[in-house]
Motif scaffolding. Structure first.
Motif, short mmCIF file in Angstrom:
data_model
loop_
_atom_site.label_atom_id
_atom_site.label_comp_id
_atom_site.label_asym_id
_atom_site.label_seq_id
_atom_site.Cartn_x
_atom_site.Cartn_y
_atom_site.Cartn_z
N LYS A 65 4.63 11.22 2.71
CA LYS A 65 4.71 11.03 1.26
C LYS A 65 6.02 11.58 0.71
CE LYS A 65 -0.03 10.38 -0.13
NZ LYS A 65 -1.05 10.92 0.73
N ALA A 68 8.58 9.08 1.41
CA ALA A 68 8.41 7.92 0.52
C ALA A 68 8.97 8.20 -0.87
CB ALA A 68 6.93 7.53 0.43
N ILE A 69 8.77 9.42 -1.36
CA ILE A 69 9.32 9.80 -2.67
C ILE A 69 10.84 9.78 -2.63
CG2 ILE A 69 9.58 11.72 -4.31
CD1 ILE A 69 6.64 12.49 -3.56
N TYR A 72 12.09 6.21 -2.49
CA TYR A 72 11.94 5.55 -3.79
C TYR A 72 13.08 5.97 -4.73
CZ TYR A 72 10.07 3.95 -8.21
OH TYR A 72 9.93 3.31 -9.42
N ILE A 79 12.81 9.37 -10.83
CA ILE A 79 11.45 9.10 -11.31
C ILE A 79 11.32 9.81 -12.65
CG2 ILE A 79 9.00 9.46 -10.85
CD1 ILE A 79 9.70 9.33 -7.85
N LEU A 85 5.88 7.54 -10.86
CA LEU A 85 5.55 8.18 -9.59
C LEU A 85 4.50 7.38 -8.83
CD1 LEU A 85 5.82 10.59 -7.64
CD2 LEU A 85 4.17 11.81 -9.07
N VAL A 88 5.40 4.81 -6.09
CA VAL A 88 5.75 5.23 -4.74
C VAL A 88 4.60 4.88 -3.81
CG1 VAL A 88 6.30 7.21 -3.26
CG2 VAL A 88 7.21 7.10 -5.60
N LYS A 89 4.93 4.27 -2.68
CA LYS A 89 3.91 3.87 -1.72
C LYS A 89 3.08 5.08 -1.28
CE LYS A 89 3.19 1.57 2.64
NZ LYS A 89 3.76 0.86 3.75
#
Length: 106
Positions: A65, A68-69, A72, A79, A85, A88-89
């Motif tokens: 995660k 991923a952040i 992104y 963000i 937020l 984000v996947k």
């Protein structure tokens, strides 16, 4: 306090106080007081300036995660809020609510 929360508190301290001040406080814990502890617990990590390790210190955020952040932010820019937020996947509303308690979006 669990280890991730403790690690987050340490990272927040370093980000807010500066590495030199935090290092001095860590090397001389006898000077610590309740005001310092209160300030650390109220500090928020800047989501858009955080690195992988700082993001992983947020409870519920693992390596995947955190990456991923960062990805992104790299592709889309900073963000700005909790709603963004959630784009984000792997981050839904509950996770975004949890993360928002530990970060600032500025």
């Amino acid at each position: 306090m669990n280890m991730k929360a403790l690690w987050f508190a340490l990272c927040a301290t370093i980000a807010c106080m500066g590495a030199q001040s935090a290092s001095a406080a860590l090397n001389n814990p006898s000077n610590a007081d309740n005001k310092t502890v209160g300030a650390v617990s109220q500090s928020k990590l800047s989501l858009n300036k955080a690195d992988q390790q700082q993001l992983e210190a947020i409870p519920g955020i693992g390596a995947k995660k955190a990456q991923a952040i960062l990805e992104y932010i790299k592709l889309n820019g900073p963000i700005k809020d909790k709603k963004q937020l959630m784009e984000v996947k792997g981050i839904g509303e509950k996770m975004a609510d949890r993360i928002a308690g530990f970060v600032s979006f500025g």
